[in-house]
Design a protein around this motif. Structure first.
Motif, short mmCIF file in Angstrom:
data_model
loop_
_atom_site.label_atom_id
_atom_site.label_comp_id
_atom_site.label_asym_id
_atom_site.label_seq_id
_atom_site.Cartn_x
_atom_site.Cartn_y
_atom_site.Cartn_z
N LEU A 60 9.44 25.75 8.88
CA LEU A 60 9.78 25.75 7.45
C LEU A 60 11.28 25.91 7.24
CD1 LEU A 60 6.95 27.85 5.72
CD2 LEU A 60 7.46 25.42 5.42
N LYS A 61 11.90 26.80 7.98
CA LYS A 61 13.35 27.00 7.85
C LYS A 61 14.10 25.72 8.18
CE LYS A 61 13.47 31.98 8.80
NZ LYS A 61 13.95 33.05 9.71
N ARG A 62 13.66 25.01 9.23
CA ARG A 62 14.32 23.77 9.61
C ARG A 62 14.14 22.71 8.52
NH1 ARG A 62 12.48 19.26 11.51
NH2 ARG A 62 10.42 20.14 11.99
N LEU A 63 12.93 22.61 7.97
CA LEU A 63 12.68 21.63 6.91
C LEU A 63 13.54 21.91 5.68
CD1 LEU A 63 8.79 21.36 7.23
CD2 LEU A 63 10.43 19.51 7.62
N ILE A 64 13.66 23.19 5.34
CA ILE A 64 14.49 23.56 4.18
C ILE A 64 15.95 23.23 4.46
CG2 ILE A 64 15.36 25.50 2.84
CD1 ILE A 64 12.57 26.80 3.21
N ARG A 65 16.42 23.60 5.66
CA ARG A 65 17.82 23.35 6.02
C ARG A 65 18.14 21.86 5.98
NH1 ARG A 65 17.61 25.34 10.70
NH2 ARG A 65 17.46 23.36 11.86
N ASP A 66 17.21 21.03 6.45
CA ASP A 66 17.46 19.60 6.53
C ASP A 66 17.31 18.90 5.17
OD1 ASP A 66 17.86 19.96 9.21
OD2 ASP A 66 15.88 19.22 9.82
N SER A 67 16.52 19.49 4.28
CA SER A 67 16.19 18.79 3.03
C SER A 67 16.95 19.30 1.81
CB SER A 67 14.68 18.90 2.76
OG SER A 67 13.92 18.39 3.83
N ALA A 68 17.32 20.57 1.80
CA ALA A 68 17.94 21.15 0.61
C ALA A 68 19.38 20.68 0.45
CB ALA A 68 17.89 22.67 0.67
N ASP A 69 19.79 20.49 -0.81
CA ASP A 69 21.16 20.12 -1.14
C ASP A 69 22.02 21.39 -1.09
OD1 ASP A 69 23.55 19.78 -2.79
OD2 ASP A 69 22.68 17.87 -3.42
N GLY A 70 23.01 21.41 -0.20
CA GLY A 70 23.83 22.60 -0.01
C GLY A 70 24.54 23.06 -1.27
N ASP A 71 25.05 22.11 -2.04
CA ASP A 71 25.75 22.48 -3.28
C ASP A 71 24.78 23.12 -4.28
OD1 ASP A 71 28.12 21.52 -2.28
OD2 ASP A 71 27.92 19.53 -3.22
N LYS A 72 23.56 22.59 -4.35
CA LYS A 72 22.57 23.16 -5.27
C LYS A 72 22.15 24.56 -4.81
CE LYS A 72 20.58 18.84 -7.03
NZ LYS A 72 19.34 18.02 -7.14
N VAL A 73 22.02 24.75 -3.51
CA VAL A 73 21.68 26.07 -2.99
C VAL A 73 22.79 27.07 -3.32
CG1 VAL A 73 21.20 27.43 -0.92
CG2 VAL A 73 20.20 25.15 -1.17
N SER A 74 24.03 26.66 -3.16
CA SER A 74 25.15 27.54 -3.49
C SER A 74 25.15 27.90 -4.97
CB SER A 74 26.48 26.87 -3.11
OG SER A 74 26.56 26.67 -1.71
N ALA A 75 24.90 26.90 -5.82
CA ALA A 75 24.82 27.17 -7.26
C ALA A 75 23.67 28.11 -7.58
CB ALA A 75 24.67 25.85 -8.03
#
Length: 478
Positions: A234-249
């Motif tokens: 799950l952590k790998r899927l989230i890391r590969d799929s999530a938009d880094g800028d959106k996560v930061s926001a």
């Protein structure tokens, strides 16, 4: 033992076709749910009891005249709706409140008529209230007086849910869950029907919240759809799929919301870390080095409210709202886009005296500390909406005042509606175009004249213009 009320108060029990305002507020605040038992203590004719039954609530009612045979038993929620007003004996009034509190295992919801309704009550002074023309009694409370009174009798920190509606919680956990619901937005989970859509929903949550959820935060069907995946996958899927800028926001947004919650919590009485709702505990662990550090930062934020220069600077820096020499005015759709310290300013006023159910624009004074909620019920349809009412709380004294404009023949009205909204509000461009047209037509050349209905109409005539919706047209000759 059932309490006997000596005087005949049955005439104060009115029939209702819909739920009472306090019951509607409690439903909106998730205090009345099918899982909780509810007692309407002093239920009158029982209209709220029947309406709540239709909504699936486990509810009982007791009234000394209409339902005296009902057995009084403790309930999760006790409603004390417009009861305290009608008891002319102060000691009996206090005992009734105390008895209702004893019967509540989770929350007591107290509502009372307020002093601003004085014009609606005809009567002569009697004791600490009025003896009405119908030979009934009314003690009208100030909003701050009601909250203080309930706090004194229950010995609990109470929350004003709305003007004239006070929640007294049995323990800190219930109170803090309510505050979190008001301040920290709930997770908005995308629908999931299989593993792929469940992963998409999980990624969206991480982008919005800035952290992954714990399994007991997820909707049960989604947790079951992901149960076959290992945590590392799950952590790998989230890391590969999530938009880094959106996560930061999302991280920034959640950090500020957590600080806002902890500062409001301090304003209303702070409890231990274990009393916080689970989602807030997880936010603290994710975004701060410790609970102590989070509390220290939120304490500094609360202290900033006292600093006139800091508040004025925050207002000048705000991306939303219309600033004047005395205050910042912000539409309710844009209130969460204000700087965090201004959101805290407004929340503290709401917790202290209750945010009214009907309001359109919040007015935050930058000298002194006072918040007004102004109601313009036709804001979206009227190009220059007329004010209906104003409710003010002074944060230094916690005194409140209410003004109704319903009978006014020359009400104040708004101009430049787009200035009250966030720049990206979908209605802002249409309102801005109208403002530009009115400026070109010369309608704002005499700003001291256009603040009321008659002055504005006179300027429209002077400039030969009329309005059709949000379009400015040339006035036809008679």
């Amino acid at each position: 033992m059932q309490q006997t009320w000596n005087s005949d108060r049955r005439r104060t029990a009115i029939g209702r076709a819909t739920l009472s305002i306090p019951a509607r507020q409690a439903l909106a605040d998730r205090q009345l749910t099918p899982e909780r038992t509810v007692l309407d203590y002093g239920c009158g004719r029982g209209d709220d009891v029947r309406a709540l039954e239709r909504l699936g609530c486990k509810v009982a009612g007791w009234d000394p005249y209409y339902s005296a045979e009902s057995v009084l038993e403790p309930s999760s929620v006790v409603l004390l709706t417009y009861v305290l007003n009608v008891i002319e004996d102060p000691e009996e009034r206090r005992e009734s409140l105390k008895r209702a509190w004893e019967l509540a295992s989770t929350v007591l919801i107290v509502s009372a008529r307020l002093t601003w309704e004085r014009s609606k009550v005809r009567g002569e002074q009697f004791g600490d209230g009025l003896l009405t023309s119908r030979q009934t009694f009314q003690h009208l409370f100030r909003s701050d007086e009601l909250r203080s009174y309930v706090e004194e009798v229950t010995n609990r920190r109470c929350v004003s849910a709305a003007p004239g509606i006070v929640y007294a919680f049995k323990d800190d956990s219930a109170r803090l869950s309510y505050l979190a619901h008001r301040i920290v937005p709930d997770a908005d989970w995308l629908a999931s029907t299989d593993t792929t859509s469940a992963i998409a929903s999980l990624v969206d949550y991480v982008e919005q919240r800035g952290r992954p959820p714990r399994i007991d935060e997820m909707p049960r069907p989604m947790a079951e759809q992901l149960a076959h995946l290992k945590p590392g996958e799950l952590k790998r899927l989230i890391r590969d799929s999530a938009d880094g800028d959106k996560v930061s926001a999302g991280t920034k947004r959640s950090t500020l919301n957590t600080l806002l919650f902890l500062a409001v919590e301090l304003f209303n009485g702070r409890g231990p870390f274990s009393s916080l709702p689970l989602s807030v505990q997880l936010d603290v662990r994710s975004f701060f080095a410790s609970y102590r550090e989070a509390c220290q930062r939120s304490d500094r934020l609360l202290l900033k409210i006292r600093d006139d220069a800091y508040i004025r600077g925050a207002m000048n820096a705000s991306a939303v709202g219309k600033i004047t020499p005395t205050a910042l005015y912000v539409h309710r759709r844009s209130i969460d886009h204000m700087p965090t310290v201004l959101r805290l300013y407004e929340h503290c006023a709401a917790i202290a005296a209750g945010r009214p159910q009907g309001w359109t624009i919040a007015k935050l004074k930058h000298q002194g500390r006072a918040v007004s909620w102004l109601d313009y019920p036709d804001f979206d349809n009227d190009p220059h909406p007329r004010i209906s009412s104003s409710y003010l709380v002074d944060l230094k004294t916690l005194k409140t005042s209410h003004i109704s404009y319903e009978k006014s023949t020359n009400r104040p009205l708004l101009h430049r509606k787009h200035e009250f909204l966030a720049p990206d509000d979908p209605d802002a461009p249409r309102y801005r175009r109208l403002t530009d047209a009115e400026v070109r037509a010369g309608l704002y050349e005499n700003p001291h004249l256009i603040g009321t209905e008659t002055g504005w109409e006179a300027e429209l005539i002077r400039c030969g213009r009329t309005l059709r919706g949000h379009r400015l047209l040339h006035r036809k000759e008679d």
